[in-house]
Enzyme design. Structure first.
Site, PDB file in Angstrom:
ATOM      1  N   CYS A   1     100.926  11.987 -71.652  1.00  0.00           N
ATOM      2  CA  CYS A   1      99.889  11.855 -72.826  1.00  0.00           C
ATOM      3  C   CYS A   1      99.019  10.736 -72.682  1.00  0.00           C
ATOM      4  O   CYS A   1      97.930  10.785 -73.552  1.00  0.00           O
ATOM      5  CB  CYS A   1     100.571  11.907 -74.268  1.00  0.00           C
ATOM      6  SG  CYS A   1     101.505  13.378 -74.545  1.00  0.00           S
TER       7      CYS A   1
ATOM      8  N   ASN B   1      99.294  19.236 -80.061  1.00  0.00           N
ATOM      9  CA  ASN B   1      99.348  18.059 -78.730  1.00  0.00           C
ATOM     10  C   ASN B   1      98.958  18.778 -77.612  1.00  0.00           C
ATOM     11  O   ASN B   1      99.564  19.455 -77.039  1.00  0.00           O
ATOM     12  CB  ASN B   1     100.604  17.380 -78.895  1.00  0.00           C
ATOM     13  CG  ASN B   1     100.785  16.071 -78.080  1.00  0.00           C
ATOM     14  OD1 ASN B   1      99.933  16.123 -77.209  1.00  0.00           O
ATOM     15  ND2 ASN B   1     102.061  15.609 -78.063  1.00  0.00           N
TER      16      ASN B   1
ATOM     17  N   HIS C   1      95.248   9.623 -79.545  1.00  0.00           N
ATOM     18  CA  HIS C   1      96.141  10.844 -78.971  1.00  0.00           C
ATOM     19  C   HIS C   1      96.614  11.707 -80.251  1.00  0.00           C
ATOM     20  O   HIS C   1      96.950  10.944 -81.263  1.00  0.00           O
ATOM     21  CB  HIS C   1      97.352  10.188 -78.114  1.00  0.00           C
ATOM     22  CG  HIS C   1      98.436  11.607 -77.806  1.00  0.00           C
ATOM     23  ND1 HIS C   1      98.001  12.599 -77.360  1.00  0.00           N
ATOM     24  CD2 HIS C   1      99.556  11.569 -77.621  1.00  0.00           C
ATOM     25  CE1 HIS C   1      98.825  13.311 -77.148  1.00  0.00           C
ATOM     26  NE2 HIS C   1      99.926  12.622 -77.357  1.00  0.00           N
TER      27      HIS C   1
END
Ligand code: ACO
Length: 323
Positions: free
Chosen positions: A113, A280, A250
């Site tokens: 990520c 996500n 994020h």
């Protein structure tokens, strides 16, 4: 002083929207549970045959159009991804070829990520040291291919997509008034690799494996690490956190965004959140959120913008730039 300036950005999402109610037909979950614990309402999932390189190419073309340049000007293509089409060659070389390029260099960066922040750090260094003038940086993922669709604790969290930026060398004065990247900070702590991982891999099992996570533990580390990275980036620039106009985090979980903002006294209205519609998307999530806030007019030329991320490894980091 040479500064790496973002001269264009673009995004690409698959057509296929999957709502929380759609997921509730597959696993024992509910729209209410997912929204309350994560803020996610829907995610985009790539159809069979639509791969990470397809999403990356879509975002790349949008970013090049936005920048008003063609692929001939690109020196490096860098793709941040954890879900490449194949173990090799890299997604970046596939994008390079589909953009009609046979010059320059192309490679992938894997920091899960945090991949896009790692990519920004690398691109900034390549530009400031004069090794490149123009870099195409893409975050692209098909996280859906790594999910165990029978595990309700993880399959509801992730989505697919891609975002891209074009970075270019411009002269700056060397102070915070410069347009472009002012600093980047990247970190990792490999001791924590078993809190979030895939249970397979090329060398381990001859297959990619499926995503496994200890959600509560990840949550705790996320707020602490992200807050520390934001503080380090602001301190390196010699500015208070309150001077930042926009935070582009994020997009893992709305509660992580809220918890980080609370800890640092950040006004939630200055935090860009797309987690409700994208879920996500790992390395794609920061550029997707950035593109959203640029295109809807929130982020304007001259604004101070702080991008941050945290992911498996653990890896984490931040990037402060003047738009
Ligand atoms: N629907 C309904 N119930 C569920 C679901 C679901 N989708 N998933 C788990 N549950 C149940 C659990 O089984 C558990 O039931 P039990 O009490 O009967 O045992 C209960 O809900 C509580 O589970 P917890 O895991 O304690 O729930 P928590 O409040 O911690 O929320 C979550 C889980 C959303 C995963 C949270 O821990 C989280 O967001 N962690 C961060 C993880 C993350 O964002 N990772 C992304 C990658 S890393 C990064 O990007 C930063």
């Amino acid at each position: 002083m040479i500064r790496a300036r973002i001269i264009g950005c673009g995004a690409f999402l698959p057509d296929n929207v999957v709502t929380n109610d759609d997921l509730a037909k597959r696993v024992d979950t509910s729209d209410a549970w997912i929204q309350e614990r994560t803020g996610i309402r829907q995610r985009y999932i790539a159809k069979e045959g639509q791969n990470t390189s397809d999403l990356a190419l879509g975002a790349a073309r949008a970013a090049l159009t936005d920048a008003g340049i063609d692929a001939g000007e690109i020196d490096f293509v860098i793709v941040a991804t954890t879900t490449p089409d194949r173990s090799f060659p890299s997604v970046a070389t596939m994008v390079q070829s589909r953009l009609g390029m046979s010059h320059g260099a192309a490679f992938d960066v894997q920091a899960v990520c945090s991949g896009f922040i790692y990519g920004l750090s690398l691109a900034d260094s390549l530009i400031r040291t004069g090794q490149a003038r123009t870099i195409l940086l893409i975050g692209a993922e098909t996280m859906s291919r790594l999910l165990d669709w029978s595990d309700r604790a993880t399959c509801v969290l992730f989505g697919d997509g891609a975002g891209a930026v074009v970075l270019q060398a411009h002269d700056g004065k060397g102070d915070n008034s410069d347009q472009g990247i002012l600093n980047t900070r990247i970190y990792s702590d490999g001791r924590l690799h078993d809190l979030l991982y895939t249970d397979g891999g090329v060398s381990l099992s001859r297959s990619a494996g499926l995503l496994r996570m200890q959600g509560k533990e990840v949550f705790k580390h996320a707020v602490t690490n992200i807050a520390a990275a934001i503080e380090a980036s602001a301190a390196a620039a010699g500015i208070p956190i309150s001077a930042v106009d926009w935070f582009v985090p994020h997009q893992a979980n709305q509660r992580i965004l809220d918890g980080t903002a609370r800890r640092l006294g950040i006004d939630p209205a200055r935090v860009v959140s797309t987690v409700a519609s994208h879920g996500n998307t790992s390395a794609a999530s920061v550029p997707l959120a950035l593109v959203t806030a640029v295109k809807d007019g929130r982020i304007k030329r001259g604004n101070l913008v702080l991008l941050e991320a945290m992911g498996a490894g653990f890896t984490w980091g931040a990037c402060l730039l003047r738009w």
